[in-house]
Motif scaffolding. Structure first.
Motif, mmCIF file in Angstrom:
data_model
loop_
_atom_site.group_PDB
_atom_site.id
_atom_site.type_symbol
_atom_site.label_atom_id
_atom_site.label_comp_id
_atom_site.label_asym_id
_atom_site.label_seq_id
_atom_site.Cartn_x
_atom_site.Cartn_y
_atom_site.Cartn_z
ATOM 1 N N ARG A 137 15.610 34.411 -71.714
ATOM 2 C CA ARG A 137 15.035 35.659 -71.170
ATOM 3 C C ARG A 137 13.550 35.469 -70.849
ATOM 4 O O ARG A 137 13.049 35.990 -69.859
ATOM 5 C CB ARG A 137 15.237 36.783 -72.193
ATOM 6 C CG ARG A 137 14.679 38.155 -71.754
ATOM 7 C CD ARG A 137 14.946 39.194 -72.831
ATOM 8 N NE ARG A 137 14.293 40.470 -72.559
ATOM 9 C CZ ARG A 137 14.880 41.532 -71.981
ATOM 10 N NH1 ARG A 137 16.130 41.447 -71.609
ATOM 11 N NH2 ARG A 137 14.227 42.660 -71.789
ATOM 12 N N HIS A 145 25.962 44.742 -62.719
ATOM 13 C CA HIS A 145 25.014 45.160 -63.756
ATOM 14 C C HIS A 145 25.679 44.972 -65.124
ATOM 15 O O HIS A 145 26.864 45.276 -65.282
ATOM 16 C CB HIS A 145 24.666 46.634 -63.554
ATOM 17 C CG HIS A 145 23.451 47.072 -64.319
ATOM 18 N ND1 HIS A 145 23.471 47.249 -65.693
ATOM 19 C CD2 HIS A 145 22.195 47.356 -63.921
ATOM 20 C CE1 HIS A 145 22.275 47.634 -66.087
ATOM 21 N NE2 HIS A 145 21.480 47.703 -65.034
ATOM 22 N N PRO A 146 24.938 44.458 -66.112
ATOM 23 C CA PRO A 146 25.560 44.258 -67.427
ATOM 24 C C PRO A 146 26.119 45.544 -68.036
ATOM 25 O O PRO A 146 27.102 45.494 -68.777
ATOM 26 C CB PRO A 146 24.442 43.658 -68.274
ATOM 27 C CG PRO A 146 23.192 43.796 -67.489
ATOM 28 C CD PRO A 146 23.571 43.927 -66.065
ATOM 29 N N LEU A 150 22.789 40.789 -70.682
ATOM 30 C CA LEU A 150 22.017 40.077 -69.658
ATOM 31 C C LEU A 150 21.439 38.788 -70.237
ATOM 32 O O LEU A 150 21.496 37.729 -69.589
ATOM 33 C CB LEU A 150 20.882 40.960 -69.120
ATOM 34 C CG LEU A 150 19.967 40.265 -68.104
ATOM 35 C CD1 LEU A 150 20.721 39.919 -66.822
ATOM 36 C CD2 LEU A 150 18.743 41.116 -67.786
ATOM 37 N N VAL A 166 21.004 42.900 -59.811
ATOM 38 C CA VAL A 166 22.120 43.234 -60.685
ATOM 39 C C VAL A 166 22.483 44.709 -60.510
ATOM 40 O O VAL A 166 21.678 45.595 -60.756
ATOM 41 C CB VAL A 166 21.832 42.881 -62.168
ATOM 42 C CG1 VAL A 166 21.717 41.385 -62.347
ATOM 43 C CG2 VAL A 166 20.591 43.543 -62.681
ATOM 44 N N PHE A 172 16.004 46.424 -69.487
ATOM 45 C CA PHE A 172 17.170 45.702 -70.016
ATOM 46 C C PHE A 172 17.041 45.430 -71.513
ATOM 47 O O PHE A 172 16.957 44.285 -71.944
ATOM 48 C CB PHE A 172 17.408 44.398 -69.232
ATOM 49 C CG PHE A 172 17.970 44.637 -67.853
ATOM 50 C CD1 PHE A 172 19.333 44.790 -67.659
ATOM 51 C CD2 PHE A 172 17.130 44.742 -66.764
ATOM 52 C CE1 PHE A 172 19.846 45.036 -66.392
ATOM 53 C CE2 PHE A 172 17.634 44.984 -65.498
ATOM 54 C CZ PHE A 172 19.004 45.132 -65.312
ATOM 55 N N VAL A 231 14.953 38.786 -61.886
ATOM 56 C CA VAL A 231 16.132 39.632 -62.068
ATOM 57 C C VAL A 231 15.724 41.078 -61.816
ATOM 58 O O VAL A 231 14.774 41.569 -62.430
ATOM 59 C CB VAL A 231 16.700 39.475 -63.495
ATOM 60 C CG1 VAL A 231 17.921 40.373 -63.682
ATOM 61 C CG2 VAL A 231 17.056 38.016 -63.772
#
Ligand code: SF4
Length: 247
Positions: A136, A219-220, A125, A182, A117, A101
């Motif tokens: 994750r 993108h989150p 995410l 992202v 992140f 990612v």
């Protein structure tokens, strides 16, 4: 992952659930569960860009291992962002991950903590990944830039060009099956294009000499500001999962 847990993550994505005939129905989840057998794998389009033009050859320098690469990044002064960072943000996760990612650059919290992140965007995410069955810890998460641009401004072209070789070296070490870019800035820098994020979604792009599949999504942090697009992001994740299953 059981359905109850996945529902929890889908809820975090803001995806609607409803109850019909005494049974919880998750239309997106049901569709997702059927994908591997219900549809053909996404067509693999010819490379959207010239693969030879992506990624500086110097980035594939042989013999750089993780400790050496981490040390080089930590000491890097190749661009002016070194003067304003609190610390470099190298990347985190499974060094043998199938999924890589890639975001744009560290934000304020990432700059403080030294990890990409984190904070609310990081939590979202994590939920996005969980919704497709990934923890994750299973993926590797990095940014195009390892230092925070002051005031969270967009990185400029020369900063991205200076830093991209580090990501290239990370990719060479990880050898992932798929990249998930992202956000617009990450996608544009990785694909060397100025196309909009919307026009880059739902396509299989190719990255580097290995022609690794690269999928683009939101993108989150953007999704936190624009929750209406969470559903599109979910479609992108399912698309990426399907592509990865056929690599
Ligand atoms: S952003 Fe990248 S190239 Fe610039 S100083 Fe940081 S590590 Fe070096």
């Amino acid at each position: 992952m059981n359905n109850a847990l996945r529902r929890e993550y889908l809820a975090a994505l803001g995806l609607t659930t409803w109850v019909a005939r005494g049974k919880v129905v998750l239309p997106m989840l049901e569709a997702a569960n059927k994908l591997p057998v219900a549809i053909e794998p996404p067509a693999i389009e010819p490379a959207a860009i010239d693969p030879a033009a992506v990624g500086p050859p110097a980035a594939r320098e042989a013999g750089v291992d993780w400790p050496e690469l981490r040390a080089r990044v930590a000491a890097c002064t190749r661009c002016s962002l070194s003067a304003t960072r609190t610390q470099t943000v190298f990347g985190v996760g499974n060094q043998r991950a199938e999924w890589l990612v890639v975001g744009e650059a560290p934000g304020a919290e990432e700059d403080r903590q030294g990890e990409p992140f984190v904070g609310r965007a990081g939590q979202l995410l994590n939920s996005m990944l969980r919704a497709i069955g990934l923890a994750r810890e299973q993926v590797y998460i990095a940014n195009v830039l390892k230092c925070r641009p002051p005031g969270n401004r967009d990185p400029n072209l020369s900063e991205a060009a200076e830093c991209l070789p580090y990501l290239e070296q990370q990719i060479a070490l990880i050898k992932p099956k798929i990249m998930l870019a992202v956000g617009r800035i990450a996608a544009q820098n990785l694909l060397r294009t100025d196309k909009t994020l919307g026009s880059l979604r739902q396509q299989v792009h190719r990255f580097g000499i290995s022609q690794m599949p690269l999928i683009v999504t939101y993108h989150p942090a953007y999704l936190l500001r624009t929750p209406a697009d969470k559903r599109k992001s979910w479609e992108d994740l399912k698309f990426a999962r399907d592509v990865c299953a056929h690599v």
